[in-house]
Write an enzyme that holds these catalytic residues in place. Structure first.
Site, PDB file in Angstrom:
ATOM      1  N   SER A 141       0.829  -1.194   0.000  1.00 52.79           N
ATOM      2  CA  SER A 141       0.000   0.000   0.000  1.00 52.79           C
ATOM      3  C   SER A 141       0.877   1.262   0.000  1.00 52.79           C
ATOM      4  CB  SER A 141      -0.963  -0.041   1.196  1.00 52.79           C
ATOM      5  OG  SER A 141      -1.908   0.982   1.138  1.00 52.79           O
ATOM      6  N   ASP A 358       3.802  24.339  -0.905  1.00 48.55           N
ATOM      7  CA  ASP A 358       5.168  24.202  -1.415  1.00 48.55           C
ATOM      8  C   ASP A 358       5.787  22.846  -1.054  1.00 48.55           C
ATOM      9  OD1 ASP A 358       5.311  24.706   1.318  1.00 48.55           O
ATOM     10  OD2 ASP A 358       7.156  25.905   1.171  1.00 48.55           O
ATOM     11  N   HIS A 411      -7.282  -5.404  -1.171  1.00 50.01           N
ATOM     12  CA  HIS A 411      -6.100  -4.625  -0.830  1.00 50.01           C
ATOM     13  C   HIS A 411      -5.232  -5.288   0.230  1.00 50.01           C
ATOM     14  CE1 HIS A 411      -3.893  -0.802  -0.792  1.00 50.01           C
ATOM     15  NE2 HIS A 411      -3.858  -0.896   0.521  1.00 50.01           N
TER      16      HIS A 411
END
Length: 433
Positions: A141, A358, A411
């Site tokens: 994952s 940023d 998953h």
């Protein structure tokens, strides 16, 4: 230390908080070496395990069970507690309070993404293998996200990489992630309600109850409609639909004022939705997608903003229309920092992280386009957490990535397949598949 069939060794590495300032503040990163009993003195290749998350410690093995047993046939395994988790220098409401105000806390948390985890791993590699030593990695994952960051920033340390359910979109922003995720979650809801049609009414009744009164969990925190909906996180796991059904099948008890939700049910819900054991997961879940070359606007609670585009997750509208209530998936919402006691002290810092624009890039697409490290990746066709199309686009963009696309597992296939997923990937690496 010995467990049945394994020998365990502790390692602690001192690393810079900010790897661009090696002479600045330092933190500790812990890792547990695991080797098959009888092989502890052999010159085995190393396999670094990169855990999912962000914000979860590595598994605590009890022996050579599941995928670890497969790995120990071939490797000496290093289970890394990524910075801030497990036995590494901790990050939670208690430790963050020592940092100062919200700005100082946010600045500190900004150093806990995949790029820093990769630099920590490189410090561990050099310590254990020497400057020229190379190791293999297994990324589950979010560990796959770390793998692509590793291939971007330090591929010289890698021999081969295995990825399970974790090939990220390289130039995919947080909004795109959630815009792709909500339909997948809706499909998991539809499959669940088809399998357990009685749960449509069960969820309706609970939601109506929560919408009409204040209900508190045993820890004193509020259980709102939206917080209840986050139980949909279960639907991305192999047995998650069954677990959700069993949770819903007997939630009521007769009290003084009539029917109310039982303490047994409320405690079971709390255990599922509390993030007390993984506050980094909440604080950094959206920032793990942030890259300034993709967007300079910040994530700005993308999951919350995009949610309005999918009315199936508006519980009150669904009730009024007599439709099934959509339960949400792997999303972090700003109101979680108002309702979860473990997250409440992090609220202002999390807001600053959401507003930050940023963020350094995590993936170097030019370097990845010249990749020479073999990568073997399991892509789960129906993965609720990581978008299959994003994963396959990345596989096409990065040379030497070989994928195995399967709908046999969800998953959590690495953990629940009794080693079959890793056997398949290591077989691909050895040319057997």
């Amino acid at each position: 230390m010995r467990h049945p069939g394994t020998v365990l060794t502790d390692h602690v590495f001192s690393v810079p908080l900010d790897h661009s300032r090696p002479d600045g503040e330092r933190i500790e990163v812990y890792a547990r070496e695991v080797v098959a009993a009888g092989k502890e003195h052999e010159d085995l290749p190393w396999l670094l395990f990169l855990q999912g998350g962000p914000g979860h410690g590595s598994p605590r093995p009890l022996g050579p069970e599941s995928w670890l047993g497969v790995a120990l046939r071939h490797y000496r395994v290093l289970l890394l507690d990524q910075r801030g988790t497990g036995r590494s220098t901790p990050v939670n409401r208690q430790s963050l309070a020592l940092r100062g105000g919200a700005e100082e806390q946010a600045a500190y948390l900004a150093h806990f993404r995949a790029d820093a985890i990769v630099r920590d791993a490189e410090a561990a590699r050099r310590s254990l293998l020497g400057e020229r030593g190379k190791w293999s990695t297994l990324g589950q994952s979010f560990g796959g996200f770390c793998t692509l960051a590793y291939l971007s920033h330090a591929p010289e340390g890698l021999k081969e990489c295995f990825v399970t359910g974790g090939l990220p979109g390289l130039r995919v922003g947080a909004e795109d992630v959630y815009r792709a995720a909500y339909p997948r979650v809706a499909a998991k809801n539809a499959a669940h309600y088809s399998r357990y049609p009685q749960d449509v009414e069960a969820v309706h009744r609970i939601v109506e109850h929560l919408a009409g009164r204040e209900v508190r969990l045993p820890d004193g925190s509020p259980l709102t409609v939206e917080r209840f909906q986050t139980l949909g996180m279960l639907l991305g796991q192999g047995s998650g639909s069954d677990a959700l059904h069993y949770l819903l099948e007997d939630p009521w008890i007769r009290g003084v004022a009539g029917a109310e939700l039982s303490d047994t049910f409320l405690e079971a819900v709390r255990a599922q939705i509390s993030l007390a054991d993984s506050p980094l997961f909440a604080a950094l879940h959206e920032p793990v997608y942030a890259q300034r070359s993709v967007s300079s606007l910040g994530t700005r609670w993308a999951a919350e903003r995009v949610r309005g585009e999918f009315p199936a997750f508006d519980a009150r509208r669904a009730l009024a229309a007599g439709e099934p209530v959509g339960l949400t998936g792997e999303m972090i919402y700003p109101w979680m920092f108002d309702t979860d006691p473990a997250l409440l002290p992090l609220r202002e810092a999390a807001q600053l992280l959401a507003e930050r624009g940023d963020w350094p890039d995590l993936y170097d697409t030019d370097r990845l386009a010249a990749n020479e490290v073999p990568v073997y990746a399991a892509v789960y066709h129906d993965d609720m957490y990581v978008d299959r199309k994003h994963s396959l686009a990345t596989a096409r963009a990065v040379p030497r990535v070989r994928t195995w696309v399967t709908n046999e597992w969800e998953h959590d296939g690495l953990r629940v397949s009794q080693g079959k997923v890793l056997e398949r990937l290591t077989g691909m690496a050895r040319g057997e598949v």
